[in-house]
Design a protein around this motif. Structure first.
Motif, PDB file in Angstrom:
ATOM      1  N   VAL A   1       4.440  17.852   1.887  1.00 49.23           N
ATOM      2  CA  VAL A   1       4.352  16.631   2.684  1.00 49.23           C
ATOM      3  C   VAL A   1       4.855  15.435   1.891  1.00 49.23           C
ATOM      4  O   VAL A   1       5.452  14.521   2.445  1.00 49.23           O
ATOM      5  N   ALA A   2       4.637  15.475   0.572  1.00 44.68           N
ATOM      6  CA  ALA A   2       4.991  14.311  -0.237  1.00 44.68           C
ATOM      7  C   ALA A   2       6.486  14.074  -0.320  1.00 44.68           C
ATOM      8  O   ALA A   2       6.918  12.972  -0.646  1.00 44.68           O
ATOM      9  N   LEU A   3       7.294  15.083  -0.051  1.00 44.78           N
ATOM     10  CA  LEU A   3       8.733  14.854  -0.020  1.00 44.78           C
ATOM     11  C   LEU A   3       9.081  13.730   0.957  1.00 44.78           C
ATOM     12  O   LEU A   3      10.043  13.000   0.764  1.00 44.78           O
ATOM     13  N   GLY A   4       8.273  13.624   2.012  1.00 45.49           N
ATOM     14  CA  GLY A   4       8.509  12.541   2.960  1.00 45.49           C
ATOM     15  C   GLY A   4       8.357  11.181   2.329  1.00 45.49           C
ATOM     16  O   GLY A   4       9.119  10.254   2.619  1.00 45.49           O
ATOM     17  N   TYR A   5       7.375  11.045   1.443  1.00 38.05           N
ATOM     18  CA  TYR A   5       7.196   9.792   0.709  1.00 38.05           C
ATOM     19  C   TYR A   5       8.460   9.442  -0.072  1.00 38.05           C
ATOM     20  O   TYR A   5       9.002   8.346   0.032  1.00 38.05           O
ATOM     21  N   TYR A   6       8.895  10.372  -0.897  1.00 38.24           N
ATOM     22  CA  TYR A   6      10.044  10.108  -1.759  1.00 38.24           C
ATOM     23  C   TYR A   6      11.318   9.921  -0.945  1.00 38.24           C
ATOM     24  O   TYR A   6      12.174   9.101  -1.278  1.00 38.24           O
ATOM     25  N   ALA A   7      11.447  10.687   0.135  1.00 37.02           N
ATOM     26  CA  ALA A   7      12.641  10.570   0.962  1.00 37.02           C
ATOM     27  C   ALA A   7      12.692   9.230   1.678  1.00 37.02           C
ATOM     28  O   ALA A   7      13.774   8.708   1.964  1.00 37.02           O
ATOM     29  N   PHE A   8      11.549   8.646   1.979  1.00 36.82           N
ATOM     30  CA  PHE A   8      11.522   7.325   2.600  1.00 36.82           C
ATOM     31  C   PHE A   8      12.258   6.309   1.727  1.00 36.82           C
ATOM     32  O   PHE A   8      13.047   5.502   2.216  1.00 36.82           O
ATOM     33  N   THR A   9      11.974   6.330   0.442  1.00 35.32           N
ATOM     34  CA  THR A   9      12.624   5.358  -0.445  1.00 35.32           C
ATOM     35  C   THR A   9      14.114   5.626  -0.543  1.00 35.32           C
ATOM     36  O   THR A   9      14.911   4.693  -0.621  1.00 35.32           O
TER      37      THR A   9
ATOM     38  N   PRO B   1       6.953  -1.638   5.817  1.00 33.90           N
ATOM     39  CA  PRO B   1       5.703  -1.298   6.507  1.00 33.90           C
ATOM     40  C   PRO B   1       5.625   0.154   6.964  1.00 33.90           C
ATOM     41  O   PRO B   1       4.541   0.723   7.023  1.00 33.90           O
ATOM     42  N   LEU B   2       6.765   0.776   7.300  1.00 27.52           N
ATOM     43  CA  LEU B   2       6.719   2.168   7.741  1.00 27.52           C
ATOM     44  C   LEU B   2       6.251   3.092   6.623  1.00 27.52           C
ATOM     45  O   LEU B   2       5.567   4.091   6.875  1.00 27.52           O
ATOM     46  N   LEU B   3       6.616   2.781   5.393  1.00 23.37           N
ATOM     47  CA  LEU B   3       6.125   3.580   4.270  1.00 23.37           C
ATOM     48  C   LEU B   3       4.615   3.440   4.149  1.00 23.37           C
ATOM     49  O   LEU B   3       3.907   4.427   3.902  1.00 23.37           O
TER      50      LEU B   3
ATOM     51  N   PHE C   1       0.831  -1.196   0.000  1.00 23.38           N
ATOM     52  CA  PHE C   1       0.000   0.000   0.000  1.00 23.38           C
ATOM     53  C   PHE C   1       0.873   1.257   0.000  1.00 23.38           C
ATOM     54  O   PHE C   1       0.514   2.275  -0.587  1.00 23.38           O
ATOM     55  N   GLY C   2       2.019   1.177   0.660  1.00 20.54           N
ATOM     56  CA  GLY C   2       2.967   2.288   0.593  1.00 20.54           C
ATOM     57  C   GLY C   2       3.485   2.509  -0.816  1.00 20.54           C
ATOM     58  O   GLY C   2       3.636   3.643  -1.268  1.00 20.54           O
ATOM     59  N   ARG C   3       3.749   1.431  -1.544  1.00 18.61           N
ATOM     60  CA  ARG C   3       4.173   1.560  -2.941  1.00 18.61           C
ATOM     61  C   ARG C   3       3.054   2.168  -3.797  1.00 18.61           C
ATOM     62  O   ARG C   3       3.318   2.978  -4.688  1.00 18.61           O
ATOM     63  N   PHE C   4       1.811   1.790  -3.504  1.00 16.60           N
ATOM     64  CA  PHE C   4       0.698   2.376  -4.238  1.00 16.60           C
ATOM     65  C   PHE C   4       0.596   3.878  -3.941  1.00 16.60           C
ATOM     66  O   PHE C   4       0.235   4.670  -4.811  1.00 16.60           O
TER      67      PHE C   4
END
Length: 460
Positions: A253-261, A268-270, A62-65
């Motif tokens: 906020v979405a920078l957090g998404y990309y920075a996670f990867t 699971p944290l993503l 779901f994080g990848r989605f």
């Protein structure tokens, strides 16, 4: 050249009067409850669909989605090119002439062509094969994004149509998730393309409904619009600064998404971050809706700025009273909206912390709506753009520092830096004369934000 009748682009028609059958900003207040009802219903349907997808895909996938949907959102905003924001005032003042509609839709067609090309090129270069196929399935949603038509109904204040189109889009998305995901021929069960198909179906259904409701515009013979015409160049000049900021708005906020990867936190944290972000995004839509409601009414009426400020101040005070309860509501909300996402103790704790922290972003977004609406209604789009990018630059710096220092899990907190800077800067415009009112408000913003984050840290 004119916008529609042969006059210079800088010459606007006078605001329409109520007797012309066109909504007037100074006229009686329309029932805006339909707007909130439509957004509430649409967001609840969307969250329900996402909840089922989280259960179907599992937390990590779901994080990848979520990454796929963020890519789609960035390029979808590029396709819209902020044309709705630039066109609402134009449509009201231009008395909804079909030529104005043709102008905006012609520009939207050309930007869609560019966005589709860049979207697929980006996915092919930077994403894996499954994500590329997911992007291909989302292409109809990018082309048939109902926002390309919603601005016309918002300008006319056709709230009933906006309610019905959101209901239709949400119901179709949810129906495809319930009946189709895992059963669509050619798409593997549990695959991201199957999830994307549900969103494409919902977007397409909503857009087709609005097209059917266009009325006299559908029957008009509209001229073809080419990107080299003076009218379209004028519209793009008006839209360009807003488009730059809207396209990058998700990056707050979405920078957090990309920075996670980038930090290797793609498990699971993503997915936990994705769940928290989706709830915050749904809440933010309520404050964003006020822009759609109020811009047609305040277009060309800057004398009503004080009344506008009072409306938002009252809503901000109501939300501020609820914020201390967010840390206690975070886990119940996550379990309510994503009950079968496959939570473990670590991912649920992190999602609760991220949701509580990002709750402040929703409050800040509401606070800066009055000066933003006023600036856009007055055409001060480059001022909006410059301030946003300075705040965005601060956001990039702190997020990059978080990634390189290994503090990736603190990204929801770091991304608030730009929000605080951007909001404080805009709030200072409410008191251009300075003095105690201005500095008192900025001091209250900073101290209140720090106190809230300390409260979150203590309880979560």
């Amino acid at each position: 050249m004119s916008l529609d009748d042969g006059r210079h682009p800088g010459d606007h028609s006078p605001a329409a009067s109520p007797k012309d059958g066109i909504p007037s900003a100074a006229g009686p207040v329309r029932p805006t409850a339909l707007v909130f009802l439509s957004l509430l219903t649409g967001q609840l349907l969307n969250l329900l669909a996402l909840s089922l997808l989280a259960a179907h895909l599992g937390l990590a996938r779901f994080g990848r989605f979520g990454i796929c949907m963020l890519d789609f959102a960035v390029f979808g905003n590029l396709a819209n090119f902020a044309l709705p924001a630039a066109s609402i005032t134009m449509a009201v003042k231009g008395r909804f002439r079909p030529g104005l509609f043709a102008l905006v839709m012609g520009a939207r067609g050309w930007t869609s062509l560019l966005a589709v090309t860049l979207y697929m090129a980006f996915e092919i270069l930077f994403r894996d094969r499954e994500m590329v196929w997911t992007a291909a399935v989302l292409l109809p949603a990018l082309i048939l994004n109902p926002a390309q038509l919603e601005w016309w109904f918002a300008a006319k204040q056709s709230w009933r149509d906006l309610l019905l189109y959101r209901l239709l889009g949400g119901c179709v998305t949810l129906g495809v998730v319930l009946l189709g995901v895992g059963r669509i021929p050619g798409l593997p069960a549990g695959g991201l393309p199957a999830a994307a198909a549900a969103y494409s179906a919902g977007f397409a259904a909503a857009a087709l409904y609005l097209m059917a409701r266009m009325g006299n515009v559908n029957g008009a013979r509209l001229p073809r619009m080419y990107p080299v015409t003076a009218r379209m160049r004028y519209l793009w000049r008006q839209s360009f600064p807003i488009a730059l900021t809207v396209v990058c708005d998700f990056l707050f906020v979405a920078l957090g998404y990309y920075a996670f990867t980038a930090a290797g936190e793609s498990g699971p944290l993503l997915g936990a971050y994705a769940c928290a972000y989706r709830i915050i995004l749904a809440a933010s839509m309520f404050s964003s809706s006020l822009f759609t409601v109020l811009l047609p009414r305040f277009a060309g009426h800057s004398d009503l700025a004080n009344a506008l400020r009072r409306v938002f101040d009252r809503m901000a005070l109501a939300l501020a009273a609820l914020l201390p309860a967010v840390p206690f509501l975070a886990r119940p909300l996550l379990r309510l909206f994503f009950p079968k996402a496959g939570w473990d103790a670590a991912s649920l704790d992190y999602a609760a912390w991220a949701l509580s922290t990002m709750g402040l972003a929703t409050y800040l977004h509401l606070l800066r709506m009055p000066p933003l609406t006023k600036a856009l209604s007055e055409g001060a789009v480059w001022l909006y753009c410059r301030r946003f990018f300075l705040a965005g630059a601060a956001n990039v710096v702190v997020v990059a520092a978080g990634v390189f220092s290994g503090f990736a899990r603190g990204l929801p907190l770091l991304t608030l830096t730009a929000d605080l800077l951007f909001t404080g800067w805009w709030l200072s415009d409410l008191y251009p004369q300075g003095g105690k009112a201005r500095w008192g408000r900025l001091g209250a913003l900073l101290s209140g934000s720090l106190a809230y984050l300390a409260w979150v840290g203590y309880w979560v």
